[in-house]
Every structure is written in structure tokens, then in C-alpha cells.
Design an enzyme around this catalytic site. Structure first.
Site, short mmCIF file in Angstrom:
data_model
loop_
_atom_site.label_atom_id
_atom_site.label_comp_id
_atom_site.label_asym_id
_atom_site.label_seq_id
_atom_site.Cartn_x
_atom_site.Cartn_y
_atom_site.Cartn_z
N SER A 145 0.86 -1.18 0.00
CA SER A 145 0.00 0.00 0.00
C SER A 145 0.90 1.23 0.00
CB SER A 145 -0.85 0.01 1.28
OG SER A 145 -1.39 1.29 1.51
N TYR A 160 -1.37 -1.42 10.50
CA TYR A 160 -1.54 -1.56 9.04
C TYR A 160 -0.29 -1.08 8.31
CZ TYR A 160 -3.52 -1.06 4.35
OH TYR A 160 -3.74 -1.16 3.00
#
Ligand code: NAD
Length: 262
Positions: A145, A160
Site C-alpha cells: 500500500s 496496518y
């Protein structure tokens, strides 16, 4: 020679294939004539998807497993490779946003759940795919990401972001290690993409009171305020999966409309 044994037919395993980026990639791979093995925790969706693919005349196999469960995951990868009669492409994509909370209140269980689902599972997938790919080479793609390299917003996403940064570092080490087998390893780093993952995020109550999240200035978001689509990400995965990217390994490809540059 059966269809599966033809060396020109690419055989791919995709995790997180029941939704969003994984599903869009499975669809695109199928359209390109690849044979796919789908892995996801969502058995019902996998059944429906596999039925649809088969009804439109495409070969498709699936296993419903939790990617953090190493025993079931290894079995699924071994069995799917058997059904595909080989493995050229592995797309490690299953992931969660998990719970976003300040570090002070983020529970250790939630930290572990996010790291295990996103990062540990990637290690397990690649570990179990290598024996099937090392003889003939191939391509591994890992969904990270923009949060893995640019920590500019999303307050509360420590687990995350750490998991996604770990995936980028892991990609580079794996690319170095596996070059000797002619296996390329690359990461894709999507920006905001229109999938269900964002609805599944849990936000802690504390976050509602903190206004640290950086917003784009009005009208100043790259690519005209548009959120990306899972199909656009799938096109990038396809590029990394095929010989179009034959000399690219150990890199991360941003699919974010320049969002990470702000
Ligand atoms: P999604 O929720 O639509 O799809 C994720 C899939 O992974 C789901 O089908 C889910 O069932 C599966 N999954 C989750 N945990 C699993 C587990 N333990 N075992 C097996 N399957 C599991 O989300 P998406 O946006 O398509 O996410 C795919 C990847 O893209 C993730 O790694 C995510 O972090 C990454 N990503 C997404 C965005 C975005 O904005 N959507 C941005 C950057 C990165």
C-alpha cells in the site's frame, strides 16, 4: 498434451480473490486465458465466482482457507498447484485494514491480527509457493500500500502501515533471494481504491476526537479527486505477472494517481 500442460498457458494463484483487487485480478487473468486458483476466507463468494468463471467456459479452482493458518494454507497451495498442473504466478493480496486506534489503546491482539493477516501470510504464501516455482521460474506480486512507504495520513494505522512496510522490505529480500530461480518478486502499492476493505475497518472512539488526519486541499487531489478502481490495480498486477515486466524485480509500483507524492 492437455490444456494445463501447454507451456503457454499461465497458471496463477491469487489470495484475497473473493473481493476487490483480488477478484478484479482473477477476472482479468481469466480474460487473458490464464488458469486460476483462488484462495479466500469467504467460501460462499468463492463458490459463486468459481461457478461464474466455469459457466463462461474458463478453468478455475478454489480453496477456502484463512491465510494465517499455515497448515491449511500450505495444503491449499499444494492442492491448487496440482490442479493447475504448475504454478507461474503467485499474487499474495489478501489483507485487512484491521482496527485503527492510537498506539496507546490499540490492543496487542489487534496488532497481531493485522500483522499476521497482511505480513505473516505473505511470508507463508511465498514460502509455500517457492517449491512449486523454483524449477521453471515465474512472477510473485505482493499487495502492499502507499501506507507502506509514505506515512503521511491515516492516523491510527500503525499496525496496518507496519504490515505494509514489512511487505515492501520482504519483497526486496525475496527478489534478491529468488533471482537465482528466475523468480521475480514485486510489490504494488495502491492508493485509495474503491473496494469493500474500507467498510470493514474498525475505528476506535478516540480517533473520532483527533483531527490529525491530513486531508487533501479542496480540488488539489491528484487525478481530479478520483479514487482508483480495483480494475486499474489488476492491470498493474497483470503487467508485473507477465514478460512485459521481464527485467523488473524487487521494486514497488505505485497505483495511486500520484497520491503518494503529496
Ligand atoms: P477487500 O476487502 O475487497 O478484499 C480482501 C479479501 O481478502 C476479501 O475477500 C477477504 O475475505 C480476504 N481476506 C481477508 N483476510 C483473510 C484471511 N485471513 N484469509 C483469507 N482471506 C482473507 O479489499 P481489497 O481492497 O481488495 O484488499 C486487497 C489488498 O489491497 C489488501 O492487502 C489491502 O491492504 C490492499 N490495499 C487496498 C487499498 C484500498 O484502498 N482498497 C489500498 C491499498 C492497499
Amino acid at each position: 498434451m492437455t490444456k494445463n500442460q501447454s507451456s503457454s498457458v499461465k497458471k496463477a494463484i491469487i489470495t484475497g480473490a473473493a473481493s476487490g483487487i483480488g477478484y478484479a485480478t482473477a477476472k482479468l487473468f481469466i480474460e487473458k486465458g490464464f488458469i486460476v486458483g483462488l484462495i479466500d476466507a469467504d467460501k460462499k463468494r468463492l463458490e459463486t465466482i468459481s461457478k461464474d468463471f466455469k459457466q463462461s467456459g474458463h478453468e478455475c479452482y478454489y480453496r477456502s482457507v484463512d491465510v494465517t493458518d499455515e497448515v491449511s494454507l500450505k495444503k491449499a497451495i499444494d492442492e491448487l498447484t496440482d490442479s493447475l498442473e504448475g504454478l507461474d504466478i503467485f499474487f499474495s493480496n489478501a489483507g485487512i485494514n484491521g482496527t485503527w486506534a492510537p498506539i496507546e489503546t490499540l490492543t496487542i491482539d489487534e496488532w497481531d491480527r493485522t500483522i499476521n493477516t497482511n505480513l505473516r501470510s505473505t511470508f507463508l504464501c511465498i514460502k509455500f509457493a517457492i517449491p512449486h516455482m523454483k524449477e521453471n521460474g515465474g512472477s510473485i506480486i505482493i499487495t502492499s500500500s502507499i501506507n507502506g512507504t509514505r506515512i503521511f495520513n491515516n492516523f491510527g494505522a500503525s499496525a496496518y502501515s507496519a504490515s505494509k512496510a514489512g511487505q515492501v522490505a520482504f519483497t526486496k529480500m525475496a527478489a534478491l533471494e529468488l533471482a537465482r530461480y528466475n523468480i521475480r518478486v514485486n510489490a504494488i502499492c495502491p492508493g485509495a481504491i474503491d473496494t469493500a476493505i474500507n467498510e470493514k475497518t474498525t475505528y476506535s472512539d478516540e480517533l473520532k476526537e483527533v483531527e490529525i488526519k491530513v486531508e487533501f486541499p479542496e480540488g488539489n487531489r491528484p487525478l481530479k479527486n478520483k479514487t482508483g478502481t480495483s480494475k486499474q490495480v489488476a492491470q498493474s498486477v497483470l503487467f508485473l505477472a507477465t514478460d512485459a515486466s521481464a527485467n523488473i524485480s524487487g521494486t514497488e509500483l505505485y497505483v495511486d494517481g500520484a497520491e503518494s507524492l503529496l
